[in-house]
Every structure is written in C-alpha cells, then in structure tokens.
Design an enzyme around this catalytic site. Structure first.
Site, short mmCIF file in Angstrom:
data_model
loop_
_atom_site.label_atom_id
_atom_site.label_comp_id
_atom_site.label_asym_id
_atom_site.label_seq_id
_atom_site.Cartn_x
_atom_site.Cartn_y
_atom_site.Cartn_z
CG ASP A 1 -2.07 0.98 1.10
OD1 ASP A 1 -3.23 0.52 0.97
OD2 ASP A 1 -1.82 2.21 1.10
CB ILE A 2 0.79 4.29 -2.13
CG1 ILE A 2 1.88 5.20 -2.66
CG2 ILE A 2 -0.48 5.06 -1.82
CD1 ILE A 2 1.58 5.78 -4.03
CG ASN B 1 -12.57 -0.89 3.57
OD1 ASN B 1 -12.99 -1.28 4.64
ND2 ASN B 1 -11.41 -0.26 3.44
CD GLU C 1 -10.01 6.66 0.29
OE1 GLU C 1 -8.87 6.48 -0.19
OE2 GLU C 1 -10.24 7.41 1.25
CB VAL C 2 -9.30 1.82 -5.11
CG1 VAL C 2 -8.92 1.37 -6.51
CG2 VAL C 2 -8.30 2.85 -4.60
CG HIS D 1 -8.75 -3.05 -2.66
ND1 HIS D 1 -9.65 -2.33 -3.40
CD2 HIS D 1 -8.61 -2.39 -1.48
CE1 HIS D 1 -10.05 -1.27 -2.71
NE2 HIS D 1 -9.44 -1.29 -1.53
CG HIS E 1 -6.80 -2.89 2.91
ND1 HIS E 1 -6.11 -1.70 2.77
CD2 HIS E 1 -8.01 -2.68 2.35
CE1 HIS E 1 -6.89 -0.82 2.15
NE2 HIS E 1 -8.05 -1.39 1.88
P1 5GP Z 1 -9.89 1.34 0.17
O1 5GP Z 1 -10.23 2.54 1.00
O2 5GP Z 1 -10.44 1.46 -1.23
O3 5GP Z 1 -10.25 0.05 0.83
O4 5GP Z 1 -8.31 1.30 0.07
C1 5GP Z 1 -7.58 1.79 -1.00
C2 5GP Z 1 -6.11 1.71 -0.63
O5 5GP Z 1 -5.36 1.91 -1.80
C3 5GP Z 1 -5.66 2.76 0.38
O6 5GP Z 1 -5.09 2.13 1.52
C4 5GP Z 1 -4.62 3.59 -0.38
O7 5GP Z 1 -3.52 3.97 0.41
C5 5GP Z 1 -4.20 2.63 -1.49
N1 5GP Z 1 -3.77 3.29 -2.71
C6 5GP Z 1 -4.41 4.29 -3.37
N2 5GP Z 1 -3.74 4.62 -4.49
C7 5GP Z 1 -2.65 3.81 -4.54
C8 5GP Z 1 -1.57 3.67 -5.48
O8 5GP Z 1 -1.47 4.37 -6.48
N3 5GP Z 1 -0.66 2.70 -5.20
C9 5GP Z 1 -0.74 1.91 -4.10
N4 5GP Z 1 0.23 1.00 -3.93
N5 5GP Z 1 -1.73 2.01 -3.20
C10 5GP Z 1 -2.68 2.95 -3.42
#
Ligand code: 5GP
Length: 125
Positions: free
Chosen positions: A39-40, A97, A105-106, A110, A112
C-alpha cells in the site's frame, strides 16, 4: 457505485491502471488470478493489497460474478501473500472494504493485509 455489473466498472481506476502496467507498484506477488503490492500509504508495518486480475468492483461484485476458479485462486493468493510477508505466525488482519459505509475508495476489489504489530480491536469505539 453499483454493487455489480461490468457497465459500472471504471477502467481508469488506479488499480486497473496498475494491472495494465501504466503506473508502477511495489510488487510482492503475481499469478494468473491476483496481483499483490505494498500500500502506498501503509497503516501498519506490513500493509499490502491483493487484487484480482479481473474487472471486479467490490467483494459483492466478485462474490456474485467471478468464476469458482477465480475465487479459489484469489483466496489462495491472498493467504500465500500473508505467508510470504512473514506475518502468518504473528497474525494479521485481512480487510475488504465494500461500498459507501466502508469507505471503499478504489472501485476495484481488493483485500488489505495488515500486520507487523498488535493491531488492537477491529473497530475504534
Ligand atoms: P480502500 O479505501 O479502497 O479500501 O483502500 C484503497 C487503498 O489503496 C488505500 O489504503 C490507499 O492507500 C491505497 N492506494 C491508493 N492509491 C494507490 C496507489 O497508487 N498505489 C498503491 N500501492 N496504493 C494505493
């Protein structure tokens, strides 16, 4: 964000672009079913993301529309990644999520994988 349906999948979401190699990731593992990368913005000493190769918006979409082979391959890859990251013995949390209340968010499914320290209770009070 709709729960399922390929018409709703955004091919320009950040994980779709990572899958196509358009933007880099710090790769941990890849096979026919899954790609895993760090994760970034890590929220634990170990914080990885495991994504399926297919165009799935969320866990709801994946569970409803992926093939049995994709689901089995993805789950096996997720557990393997946790093992490769060295958190199997100490323990880890796997979180997916899904939808608005979860703050997904994405819009590409996915999981985590978080670990490397005691993570406390699952949700803040
Ligand atoms: P969500 O809130 O959708 O469950 O989690 C999305 C995750 O993707 C977040 O923890 C965020 O830090 C990670 N993320 C967003 N953009 C990028 C990216 O460009 N590269 C990587 N490696 N992680 C990302």
């Amino acid at each position: 964000m709709s729960v399922t349906g390929k018409d709703s999948y955004d091919d320009n979401n950040i994980f779709a672009r990572i899958l196509r190699g358009e933007i880099p990731c710090n790769k941990i593992y890849e096979d026919d079913f899954a790609l895993a990368f760090h994760d970034i913005h890590p929220q634990a000493p170990v914080h990885a993301l495991v994504i399926p190769k297919g165009r799935y918006i969320s866990l709801a979409d994946f569970g409803a529309t992926a093939s049995n082979a994709e689901i089995a391959g993805y789950i096996r890859a997720t557990a393997l990644v946790a093992s490769q990251l060295g958190v199997e013995e100490s323990g880890y949390r796997a979180i997916a999520n899904c939808g608005l209340n979860s703050h997904q968010e994405v819009p590409h499914f996915h999981t985590h994988i978080m670990g490397g320290r005691p993570l406390g209770r699952m949700l803040a009070p």
